[in-house]
Design a protein around this motif. Sequence first.
Motif, PDB file in Angstrom:
ATOM      1  N   ASN A  93      -4.575  36.720  35.739  1.00 30.85           N
ATOM      2  CA  ASN A  93      -5.115  37.978  36.240  1.00 30.85           C
ATOM      3  C   ASN A  93      -6.254  38.479  35.353  1.00 30.85           C
ATOM      4  O   ASN A  93      -7.258  39.013  35.830  1.00 30.85           O
ATOM      5  CB  ASN A  93      -3.999  39.026  36.299  1.00 30.85           C
ATOM      6  N   GLU A  94      -6.098  38.265  34.043  1.00 32.76           N
ATOM      7  CA  GLU A  94      -7.122  38.725  33.100  1.00 32.76           C
ATOM      8  C   GLU A  94      -8.421  37.942  33.239  1.00 32.76           C
ATOM      9  O   GLU A  94      -9.502  38.527  33.318  1.00 32.76           O
ATOM     10  CB  GLU A  94      -6.577  38.593  31.684  1.00 32.76           C
ATOM     11  N   VAL A  95      -8.329  36.604  33.282  1.00 28.75           N
ATOM     12  CA  VAL A  95      -9.555  35.802  33.305  1.00 28.75           C
ATOM     13  C   VAL A  95     -10.224  35.822  34.677  1.00 28.75           C
ATOM     14  O   VAL A  95     -11.422  35.539  34.788  1.00 28.75           O
ATOM     15  CB  VAL A  95      -9.280  34.347  32.879  1.00 28.75           C
ATOM     16  N   PRO A 144     -14.932  26.668  26.124  1.00 24.57           N
ATOM     17  CA  PRO A 144     -13.850  27.230  25.303  1.00 24.57           C
ATOM     18  C   PRO A 144     -12.570  26.388  25.325  1.00 24.57           C
ATOM     19  O   PRO A 144     -11.852  26.336  24.322  1.00 24.57           O
ATOM     20  CB  PRO A 144     -13.621  28.615  25.927  1.00 24.57           C
ATOM     21  N   LEU A 145     -12.287  25.720  26.449  1.00 27.69           N
ATOM     22  CA  LEU A 145     -11.111  24.857  26.495  1.00 27.69           C
ATOM     23  C   LEU A 145     -11.329  23.615  25.652  1.00 27.69           C
ATOM     24  O   LEU A 145     -10.424  23.163  24.931  1.00 27.69           O
ATOM     25  CB  LEU A 145     -10.795  24.464  27.940  1.00 27.69           C
ATOM     26  N   GLU A 204      -7.425  30.296  27.152  1.00 27.58           N
ATOM     27  CA  GLU A 204      -6.859  31.511  26.579  1.00 27.58           C
ATOM     28  C   GLU A 204      -5.447  31.258  26.052  1.00 27.58           C
ATOM     29  O   GLU A 204      -5.057  31.753  24.986  1.00 27.58           O
ATOM     30  CB  GLU A 204      -6.832  32.628  27.627  1.00 27.58           C
ATOM     31  N   PHE A 205      -4.662  30.497  26.805  1.00 33.10           N
ATOM     32  CA  PHE A 205      -3.291  30.164  26.431  1.00 33.10           C
ATOM     33  C   PHE A 205      -3.256  29.470  25.074  1.00 33.10           C
ATOM     34  O   PHE A 205      -2.381  29.737  24.243  1.00 33.10           O
ATOM     35  CB  PHE A 205      -2.700  29.267  27.519  1.00 33.10           C
ATOM     36  N   MET A 206      -4.218  28.601  24.836  1.00 29.17           N
ATOM     37  CA  MET A 206      -4.264  27.866  23.573  1.00 29.17           C
ATOM     38  C   MET A 206      -4.857  28.710  22.456  1.00 29.17           C
ATOM     39  O   MET A 206      -4.331  28.741  21.336  1.00 29.17           O
ATOM     40  CB  MET A 206      -5.059  26.567  23.751  1.00 29.17           C
ATOM     41  N   ALA A 250     -13.070  19.631  36.551  1.00 27.52           N
ATOM     42  CA  ALA A 250     -11.763  20.103  36.994  1.00 27.52           C
ATOM     43  C   ALA A 250     -11.867  21.572  37.413  1.00 27.52           C
ATOM     44  O   ALA A 250     -12.833  22.262  37.063  1.00 27.52           O
ATOM     45  CB  ALA A 250     -10.744  19.932  35.868  1.00 27.52           C
ATOM     46  N   PRO A 251     -10.878  22.091  38.163  1.00 30.78           N
ATOM     47  CA  PRO A 251     -10.929  23.490  38.605  1.00 30.78           C
ATOM     48  C   PRO A 251     -11.135  24.453  37.445  1.00 30.78           C
ATOM     49  O   PRO A 251     -10.421  24.406  36.445  1.00 30.78           O
ATOM     50  CB  PRO A 251      -9.553  23.695  39.261  1.00 30.78           C
ATOM     51  N   ILE A 252     -12.121  25.329  37.577  1.00 32.86           N
ATOM     52  CA  ILE A 252     -12.528  26.190  36.471  1.00 32.86           C
ATOM     53  C   ILE A 252     -11.463  27.224  36.132  1.00 32.86           C
ATOM     54  O   ILE A 252     -11.243  27.566  34.961  1.00 32.86           O
ATOM     55  CB  ILE A 252     -13.879  26.873  36.793  1.00 32.86           C
ATOM     56  N   MET A 253     -10.777  27.772  37.135  1.00 32.30           N
ATOM     57  CA  MET A 253      -9.792  28.818  36.870  1.00 32.30           C
ATOM     58  C   MET A 253      -8.685  28.312  35.944  1.00 32.30           C
ATOM     59  O   MET A 253      -8.305  28.990  34.969  1.00 32.30           O
ATOM     60  CB  MET A 253      -9.194  29.311  38.188  1.00 32.30           C
ATOM     61  N   GLU A 254      -8.152  27.142  36.236  1.00 26.54           N
ATOM     62  CA  GLU A 254      -7.087  26.587  35.396  1.00 26.54           C
ATOM     63  C   GLU A 254      -7.594  26.311  33.985  1.00 26.54           C
ATOM     64  O   GLU A 254      -6.872  26.520  33.005  1.00 26.54           O
ATOM     65  CB  GLU A 254      -6.539  25.318  36.023  1.00 26.54           C
ATOM     66  N   GLN A 255      -8.836  25.842  33.867  1.00 22.69           N
ATOM     67  CA  GLN A 255      -9.395  25.595  32.540  1.00 22.69           C
ATOM     68  C   GLN A 255      -9.513  26.891  31.741  1.00 22.69           C
ATOM     69  O   GLN A 255      -9.213  26.922  30.543  1.00 22.69           O
ATOM     70  CB  GLN A 255     -10.774  24.946  32.673  1.00 22.69           C
ATOM     71  N   MET A 256      -9.943  27.955  32.392  1.00 20.55           N
ATOM     72  CA  MET A 256     -10.113  29.229  31.701  1.00 20.55           C
ATOM     73  C   MET A 256      -8.772  29.778  31.209  1.00 20.55           C
ATOM     74  O   MET A 256      -8.655  30.262  30.076  1.00 20.55           O
ATOM     75  CB  MET A 256     -10.798  30.237  32.630  1.00 20.55           C
ATOM     76  N   VAL A 257      -7.749  29.699  32.067  1.00 22.84           N
ATOM     77  CA  VAL A 257      -6.436  30.215  31.677  1.00 22.84           C
ATOM     78  C   VAL A 257      -5.856  29.392  30.529  1.00 22.84           C
ATOM     79  O   VAL A 257      -5.326  29.938  29.558  1.00 22.84           O
ATOM     80  CB  VAL A 257      -5.478  30.219  32.879  1.00 22.84           C
TER      81      VAL A 257
END
Length: 500
Positions: free
Chosen positions: A158-160, A179-180, A382-384, A372-379
């Motif tokens: 939701n944040e990203v 960033p990933l 941040e997770f890492m 790869a899908p950008i949304m999953e990469q962005m999340v």
Amino acid sequence: MGKSGSAGPLMTLDINRFNGVPLHLQISEALRKAVSNGQLQGGERLPSTRSLAGDWSVSRNTVLQVFETLISEGYLEARVGDGTYVKRQVLGDFTATSATDERPLETKASYPFRGLSQRGKALIAHRLGGLTERPTLFMPDVPDLQAFPIRSWLRLMNEVSGRLKGDILVNVSNAGYEPLRDAIAQHLRTARGMMVESRQVIITTGSQQSLDLLARLLVDRGDPVWLEEPGYVGARAALMANGCSVLPIPTDEEGINIDLGRSKFPTPRMVLVSPSRHYPLGGTLSAERREELLDLSRTTGAWILEDDYDCEFRYRGQPFAALQSVDRDGRVVSIGTFSKTLLPSFRLGFVVVPIDLADDFAKARAVIDRHAPIMEQMVLAEFMHRGLYSAHIRRMRSLYAERQAAMLQLLDETLSYTPPEFECAGGMHFVLPFKEGVDDTAVAHELWKDRIVSRPLSMYFSGRRKCSGLLLGFAAFRAEDILAAGKHLAGLGDLIRRND
């Protein structure tokens, strides 16, 4: 969320405006056929009459007339305040059927020159032979789905999502979200001792795409490639689909046997290894053999493909550093995936390539599917970066160690079997070895009748000589469920190969 009048399928109709047939009759007949042959499914909501009039360039009154006709005939139904739907069970002669039912029966004999290419046949040759992939006891290679921190993940998602605007929607590097790549490089430096910069990290959609990418870029058709025997089925399939000559090299508790490989096939183009924990037998590549492998690479120019698929889950002793960390010649390429540490359906992985090849791999990535899908990469980035990934690994390592202990207790109490010490050092499964001649595939199918999932060991062998056994996973299942399932394995005792 309110319903939109423009919701529903986009429908293209072949309308002839010059044949004298009224438009409402042509549209009515076209919709009847669409319902009858399954193009429009029962329960499907149609767009509003205003939207369809715009789509078909006809008046709204024409569409209203069509709807009234088909409602009266039982093809459609109007729901007050909710729109018009295809009826789930159509009345009369036009019964709902599959879209393929009206086509003539077709066989391969009808098209003698249609068929898969040799590469296509090789690609699908290595499948699981009808074995289920359901995450039930004792499915190997599956993490604990219930332990995934879904709330943290959704909060980050939701944040990203608020950042999905401007350049990021169209200008993502073919090598992946920067960033990933930086987060992965940082993790590999600290957790694996690897010498890696973010520009060496290429984001993929998982280990299978990583293997395919490496086979395309580093190996030519017919080149000899060493593969651990037994070894990962997916790697074998990717290599053979790209025309490689796959050479099975036996392994033991010290990993792949370099001397034996050199005596049989002295000049490989590539060597695939899982140094931290061999898949599926569990041995760790010894320090002596690591040096032998690096020496082989220096003298022959062979690439080394390092796949430490579950190196995060080690329960005894100190983990080995990555092979790439002691490579001084730039010949080691590493792949990684998040499907073992996060979720099987989470399709993100990475390749770490020598720095001089990074741009070439990024260009090749662009040709295959860009990124790869950008949304999953962005999340995930941040997770890492926030330390949530490392915290999750620590929790899972502790949890899986408890479950491994339960599995060891089950094997001891139910089957009087203790796995060798090297297997107990880490991992997410054990191998239950069978006597020679036991049909492990038949045993696996028999266990499935009790909803017990396992993997036959023989399927991981590519040579003529195959060992028999079962892979039994424990990571995804509660300790109490593991212990309670002993009754389903009790009948396997007489099949086990014992060394005492």
